[in-house]
Design a protein around this motif. Structure first.
Motif, short mmCIF file in Angstrom:
data_model
loop_
_atom_site.label_atom_id
_atom_site.label_comp_id
_atom_site.label_asym_id
_atom_site.label_seq_id
_atom_site.Cartn_x
_atom_site.Cartn_y
_atom_site.Cartn_z
N PHE A 16 5.45 -83.55 42.11
CA PHE A 16 6.06 -83.30 40.82
C PHE A 16 5.37 -82.11 40.13
CE2 PHE A 16 6.75 -84.00 36.34
CZ PHE A 16 8.04 -84.48 36.28
N VAL A 17 4.04 -82.19 40.09
CA VAL A 17 3.29 -81.14 39.38
C VAL A 17 3.37 -79.81 40.12
CG1 VAL A 17 1.05 -80.52 38.42
CG2 VAL A 17 1.76 -82.90 38.47
N ILE A 57 -2.27 -88.15 39.32
CA ILE A 57 -1.46 -89.01 40.19
C ILE A 57 -0.21 -88.25 40.66
CG2 ILE A 57 0.01 -91.06 40.25
CD1 ILE A 57 -2.02 -92.36 38.32
N PHE A 58 0.45 -87.59 39.72
CA PHE A 58 1.71 -86.93 40.08
C PHE A 58 1.50 -85.58 40.77
CE2 PHE A 58 3.50 -90.08 37.30
CZ PHE A 58 4.68 -90.39 37.94
N SER A 59 0.23 -85.17 40.94
CA SER A 59 0.00 -83.92 41.66
C SER A 59 -0.21 -84.20 43.14
CB SER A 59 -1.23 -83.21 41.10
OG SER A 59 -2.39 -83.92 41.47
N ARG A 60 -0.44 -85.47 43.47
CA ARG A 60 -0.68 -85.88 44.87
C ARG A 60 -1.88 -85.19 45.49
NH1 ARG A 60 4.82 -86.67 47.96
NH2 ARG A 60 5.77 -88.22 46.61
N VAL A 61 -2.77 -84.70 44.66
CA VAL A 61 -4.02 -84.15 45.19
C VAL A 61 -5.01 -85.31 45.25
CG1 VAL A 61 -5.85 -82.48 44.82
CG2 VAL A 61 -3.54 -81.94 44.09
N PRO A 62 -5.71 -85.49 46.39
CA PRO A 62 -6.67 -86.59 46.47
C PRO A 62 -7.68 -86.51 45.32
CG PRO A 62 -6.44 -85.50 48.59
CD PRO A 62 -5.64 -84.71 47.62
N VAL A 63 -7.97 -87.67 44.74
CA VAL A 63 -8.87 -87.71 43.59
C VAL A 63 -10.20 -87.04 43.91
CG1 VAL A 63 -10.12 -89.23 42.02
CG2 VAL A 63 -7.81 -89.82 42.77
#
Ligand SMILES: Nc1ncnc2c1ncn2[C@@H]1O[C@H](COP(=O)(O)OP(=O)(O)OP(=O)(O)O)[C@@H](O)[C@H]1O
Ligand SMILES: [Mg+2]
Lengths: 273, 290
Positions: A16-17, A57-63
Motif C-alpha cells: 500500500f505504502v 504494517i502497510f509498507s510490508r517492510v520487515p520490522v
C-alpha cells in the motif's frame, strides 16, 4: 562500508505504502514530523505512534529492517537522554537524586523520555519514506512539489537533477572509496590508530584521490549529457508521470484523523493542567 | 617468498543463502621468483584472490601462507601484529593505480609507503630509495620528483604509482591488470619494465584478461572461472590441452596451431609469438625443400 549505510535504502516490495504517490508521502512525512515535535503528552505520542505502526504494517517492510535505521542514531539518543535526565532545568515536583547542580527530577525524566521518543519516531518515520520510495521517485516528487517556486525563477528542475545525480553516485563513490582505502592500506596507510588529529591527517590520502576522481567523473558525465543534447528542463517530457490514487486519499484521511486526535488530546491535557 | 594456498574460500556476503562464493576452494602454490599470471573472465574472482595475499581481505575458510606469514591464523593479536611487515613485503598495485595518487609532489607520493612502513629512515635514505624506485620504473628522478603527480601523463602517473609500491623493495609484487587502458606500445613497455624488476628472488604476479599477454610473459598461469581454479600450469600445459575457457579467447598462436593440427600439421612448438613464427618458418622451409 556500503553495508553500514542502511539508512535510506529502498526495500523492494509491493505494498500500500510503496504504491502511494511520492509527493503525498513527502507531505505526510513533513506533517508527521511537525506533529511529533508538537505532541506534548503520552496520549498524543500513543496516537501518532499508532500511525507510525500502521505505516510500517502497510509498507510490508520487515520490522527489523525498519528498526535497523535506528542504529546510526542510537548513540545520539542515549546521549540526549543522559544529558536531559541530569541537566534538564525546568520546574519540577519531585527530586529523585540531587548532587550539586545535577539533579534528576520527575520532569527531567519525562522530558528525556519525550526527547528519546521524538528522535526515534523522527528516524523511523523518515526511513519508512526512504524504504518505500526509490530515490528517483523521491526526486521526482520533490521536483513536483517545488514546482510553484519556478514562478520566482528558482531552478527547480536543475535542483532535482543535481539531487538525482548525487543519489546515483553514492554507491559508485562508496565503491571507489573502498578501493582507495585498500590501495592506501596496501601502502601501509593507517586509518584506525592515533589521536583525532592524526586520524584526520590520515584521511588526506583518501580524500584527495576521491575528490580528483569526482571531478573527473563530473566532467565525463557533463560531456556525456552534452553528447546526448541535454538542454535543461525546456520542452522536456517525462517518462513516468506522477498520479494521485485512492491510496493517497486514504493516507490523507487517516493522518487527518490522527492529527485531529493529537490536537484534541493536547488541548484536553492543557485544560486539565 | 613462497605462497601456499589451500582450499581458500571467500564470500562477500557470508550470511546469504544459498551462499555465493567469490572464491571456491582455490588451492595453488606460487614459488619464489616466478612470473605468475592469473587469468579469468570478469567476475571470476581474480581480484578477490590477490587481495588475500596482503591481507586486505581476511581468510574466511581454508589456509593461506605467504613466506613466513600465516594468514589463516585464528589468533587475532598475532594476526594483526604481522600485517604491517607483510604489507611491506607484498606490494599490491591495484587496477588503475594512478587514481590513488594524492601528494603534492611525486617525491612525497612515492615516499608515502616507505615512511609508513619504515618511520625511522633518515631523509637521505628516503631520498635514495625514492630515487631508486623512480629510476626502476623508467622515470628520471631529478625531472619528476618535484612535479605534481597530477601534471604527468597517464602512463607516467601509472609508473609513479608503481614506484610508490616498489619503494619498499617488496619480495612479492602483485599487479591487478597493470596494462589496462594503455596503448599497445605502452603495454609492451610496461611489461618489459615488469620483467626488468625480476631479480631471481622477487615473485611477480599479474592479473589479466588477455591470454596473449600472459602467454608471452608468464612462467606459469592460473585460470579462474566463477571463483574456482580450473587450470594451472606452464603456458604450454594450459593451452595444449585442447581445452577452451569460457569467456576467454585462446592466444592467436594457439588458435593457429589448432588449425594446423586439424590439417595434420604438428609443429609441437612453443606458443610464444616469436618462437612460434620461427618454428612455422622452419616448417615451411622444410616442406618446400622436399
Ligand atoms: N566489494 C564487493 N562486494 C560484494 N561482492 C563483490 C565485491 N567485489 C567483488 N564482488 C563479487 O565477487 C565476484 C568476484 O569478483 P572479483 O572482483 O574478484 O572478480 P575479477 O575476476 O577481479 O573481475 P574483473 O576482471 O572484472 O576485475 C564477482 O561476482 C563480484 O560481483
Ligand atoms: Mg578485478
Amino acid at each position: 562500508m556500503a553495508k553500514s549505510l542502511s539508512f535510506g535504502q529502498y526495500y523492494q516490495a509491493k505494498s500500500f505504502v510503496h504504491s502511494m504517490d511520492p509527493r503525498v508521502k513527502l507531505l505526510l512525512l513533513i506533517a508527521y514530523l511537525v506533529t511529533v515535535f508538537v505532541v506534548s503528552n503520552f496520549f498524543g505520542f500513543a496516537l501518532i505512534g499508532a500511525f507510525l505502526v500502521l505505516a510500517i504494517i502497510f509498507s510490508r517492510v520487515p520490522v527489523f529492517t525498519v528498526l535497523k535505521s535506528m542504529k546510526g542514531i542510537l548513540f545520539l539518543i542515549i546521549f540526549t537522554v543522559i544529558l536531559n535526565v541530569f541537566f534538564y532545568s525546568g520546574e519540577y515536583d519531585r527530586v529523585f537524586i540531587e548532587w550539586g547542580s545535577v539533579r534528576v527530577t520527575d520532569s527531567s525524566l519525562i522530558f528525556a523520555a519525550f526527547m528519546a521518543l521524538r528522535l526515534s519516531m523522527l528516524v523511523l518515520g523518515s526511513s519508512i519514506l526512504t524504504l518505500t520510495t526509490t530515490p528517483v521517485e523521491l526526486t521526482d516528487g520533490i521536483e513536483s512539489l517545488l514546482y510553484p517556486l519556478k514562478l520566482i525563477k528558482f531552478p527547480v528542475h536543475e535542483l532535482a537533477l543535481i539531487m538525482s545525480i548525487a543519489l546515483r553516485f553514492i554507491p559508485t563513490l562508496s565503491d571507489e572509496t573502498q578501493r582507495i582505502i585498500n590501495a592506501q592500506k596496501a601502502r601501509g596507510g593507517d586509518f584506525e590508530s592515533g589521536g583525532l588529529i592524526a586520524r584526520a591527517k590520515a584521511m588526506i590520502p583518501i580524500l584527495i584521490p576521491l575528490l580528483v576522481s569526482s571531478f573527473r567523473r563530473a566532467e565525463e558525465l557533463g560531456d556525456a549529457m552534452d553528447a546526448r543534447c541535454y538542454s535543461g528542463s525546456k520542452g522536456r517530457t517525462r517518462y513516468k508521470r506522477l498520479k494521485l490514487g485512492y491510496r493517497d486519499g486514504v493516507g490523507f484521511v487517516v493522518f487527518a484523523i490522527v492529527l485531529a486526535g493529537v490536537i484534541y488530546l493536547n488541548g484536553a491535557f492543557v485544560a486539565l493542567v | 617468498m613462497r605462497i601456499i594456498c589451500k582450499d581458500l574460500t571467500y564470500s562477500y556476503d557470508p550470511k546469504k543463502k544459498p551462499a555465493v562464493y567469490a572464491l571456491n576452494k582455490v588451492s595453488l602454490t606460487i614459488n619464489e621468483g616466478e612470473f605468475f599470471g592469473i587469468i579469468g573472465q570478469t567476475g571470476s574472482g581474480k581480484s578477490t584472490l590477490i587481495q588475500h595475499l596482503n591481507a586486505l581481505l581476511p581468510v574466511q575458510e581454508g589456509f593461506l601462507s605467504v613466506g613466513e606469514f600465516d594468514l589463516s591464523l585464528k589468533d587475532k593479536k598475532k594476526y594483526k601484529k604481522q600485517l604491517k611487515e607483510l604489507r611491506s613485503k607484498v606490494g599490491m598495485v591495484f587496477q588503475y593505480p594512478e587514481y590513488q595518487l594524492f601528494a603534492e609532489s611525486v617525491f612525497d607520493d612515492v615516499a608515502f609507503g616507505l615512511k609508513n612502513f619504515f618511520p625511522n629512515l633518515n631523509a637521505n635514505e628516503v631520498a635514495q630509495r625514492v630515487a631508486n624506485a623512480l629510476n626502476a620504473v623508467g622515470l628520471n628522478y631529478y625531472e619528476v620528483k618535484d612535479k605534481s603527480p597530477f601534471d604527468l601523463s597517464g602512463g607516467q602517473k601509472r609508473r609513479v604509482a608503481i614506484a610508490g609500491v616498489l619503494v619498499t623493495d617488496p619480495e612479492v609484487l602483485v599487479l591487478d591488470e597493470p596494462v589496462a587502458g594503455l596503448d599497445p606500445a605502452g603495454k609492451k613497455e610496461l611489461m618489459a619494465l615488469l620483467h626488468s624488476l625480476e631479480n631471481g628472488r622477487r615473485t611477480i604476479i599479474i592479473v589479466s584478461h588477455d591470454m596473449d599477454e600472459v602467454l608471452e610473459n608468464c612462467s606459469r598461469i592460473a585460470v579462474m572461472q566463477q571463483g574456482e581454479l580450473v587450470k594451472i600450469g606452464t603456458p604450454e600445459e594450459v593451452f595444449n590441452s585442447n581445452q577452451s575457457y569460457a569467456g576467454l579467447n585462446l592466444p592467436v598462436t594457439v588458435q593457429v596451431n589448432n588449425l594446423l593440427k586439424e590439417r595434420g600439421i604438428n609443429l609441437n612448438c612453443n606458443f610464444k609469438t616469436e618462437q612460434f613464427i620461427c618454428d612455422l618458418e622452419r616448417f615451411f622451409k622444410k616442406t618446400t625443400n622436399n
